[in-house]
Every structure is written in structure tokens, then in C-alpha cells.
Write a protein that holds these residues in place. Structure first.
Motif, mmCIF file in Angstrom:
data_model
loop_
_atom_site.group_PDB
_atom_site.id
_atom_site.type_symbol
_atom_site.label_atom_id
_atom_site.label_comp_id
_atom_site.label_asym_id
_atom_site.label_seq_id
_atom_site.Cartn_x
_atom_site.Cartn_y
_atom_site.Cartn_z
ATOM 1 N N VAL A 1 107.165 -52.080 65.077
ATOM 2 C CA VAL A 1 107.508 -50.652 65.047
ATOM 3 C C VAL A 1 106.351 -49.827 65.609
ATOM 4 C CG1 VAL A 1 107.885 -48.684 63.496
ATOM 5 C CG2 VAL A 1 109.219 -50.766 63.209
ATOM 6 N N SER A 2 105.133 -50.162 65.228
ATOM 7 C CA SER A 2 103.965 -49.431 65.714
ATOM 8 C C SER A 2 103.867 -49.499 67.238
ATOM 9 C CB SER A 2 102.705 -50.005 65.078
ATOM 10 O OG SER A 2 101.569 -49.338 65.558
ATOM 11 N N LEU B 1 114.766 -51.495 63.362
ATOM 12 C CA LEU B 1 113.603 -51.939 62.588
ATOM 13 C C LEU B 1 113.118 -50.844 61.631
ATOM 14 C CD1 LEU B 1 111.523 -54.012 65.153
ATOM 15 C CD2 LEU B 1 112.670 -54.836 63.089
ATOM 16 N N SER B 2 113.198 -49.601 62.067
ATOM 17 C CA SER B 2 112.788 -48.495 61.196
ATOM 18 C C SER B 2 113.663 -48.422 59.953
ATOM 19 C CB SER B 2 112.858 -47.165 61.954
ATOM 20 O OG SER B 2 111.946 -47.155 63.018
ATOM 21 N N LEU C 1 113.776 -50.125 67.904
ATOM 22 C CA LEU C 1 112.959 -49.252 67.065
ATOM 23 C C LEU C 1 113.801 -48.634 65.950
ATOM 24 C CD1 LEU C 1 110.393 -47.710 66.345
ATOM 25 C CD2 LEU C 1 110.979 -46.047 68.131
ATOM 26 N N GLU C 2 114.972 -48.174 66.280
ATOM 27 C CA GLU C 2 115.843 -47.554 65.279
ATOM 28 C C GLU C 2 116.243 -48.546 64.189
ATOM 29 O OE1 GLU C 2 120.085 -45.150 64.996
ATOM 30 O OE2 GLU C 2 119.258 -45.624 66.958
#
Length: 120
Positions: free
Chosen positions: A19-20, A40-41, A37-38
């Protein structure tokens, strides 16, 4: 992209690292990287909610915090709590919030009712 549920602390740490990197890359929404990203967030948020729950704030501390945020004084609180003496008693923890106070604080200052009731 192989995404799976986060079951362990290692899964969580790995997901945080990905994510980072994705946040730094700032992918466009709808792209494979943006979708990754969405997703995993969401997984990280769920893991944190389950494994690192935040305690509910104290109702009086929530009122004081909102007063500080909005620059409110005791006279400003009178429509929600009552006369100045009652406001001081509530803020000192010497008087409990009534249902009417809770309703007015919730409606007027948008403090969640669950917090004011103390059940969040």
C-alpha cells in the motif's frame, strides 16, 4: 496481482508495504494498480478494525473536544445542556447527560449519539 485476506501479522505488514509503495506511485483510479490499492486498503482497514480497535471516547471528553474544535465556551453550550451551572456540572462529571441533552448535542454539534450515550 494476487490479493488474499489478511490472516496474520505478516500478511498485514506485507500489505502495508505494498500500500505504501502504491500510494507513493499515486495510480489512477480504475487502473490495475489503482484497483489493487483500493482493495488492499479495504483489507488493511478491516484487519486494523479487528486487531487494533479504538476505544470509544468518554462522552464528556467528546463534548470538550468539540468545544475546543469549534471554539465554544460555556455560554455557547447552554442551548444544548442548560444554564451555566448545569454546563459546569456536566463538564466536571458531577451531572449525567440527560436524554434531552444528548439529543440536542447530537443534533446541534454532530457528536455521535453512541458516544454521548457511552455505548460506541
Amino acid at each position: 496481482m494476487e490479493i488474499r485476506p489478511l490472516h496474520t501479522e505478516q500478511d498485514y505488514e506485507t500489505a502495508l508495504g505494498i500500500v505504501s509503495k502504491l500510494v507513493d506511485a499515486d495510480p489512477e483510479p480504475g487502473t490495475p494498480e489503482g484497483d489493487e490499492l483500493e482493495i488492499l486498503s479495504i483489507l488493511v482497514e478491516r484487519y486494523e478494525a479487528e486487531h487494533f480497535p479504538l476505544p470509544s471516547p468518554d462522552p464528556i471528553e467528546a463534548i470538550k473536544f468539540r468545544m475546543e474544535q469549534q471554539g465554544l465556551s460555556v455560554p455557547d453550550m447552554q442551548p444544548y445542556i442548560g444554564n451555566a451551572n448545569r454546563v459546569y456540572e456536566v463538564l466536571a462529571g458531577k451531572r449525567a447527560l440527560s436524554l434531552a441533552m444528548i439529543r440536542r448535542l447530537h443534533a446541534g454539534l454532530q457528536i455521535p449519539a453512541e458516544v454521548l450515550i457511552g455505548t460506541a
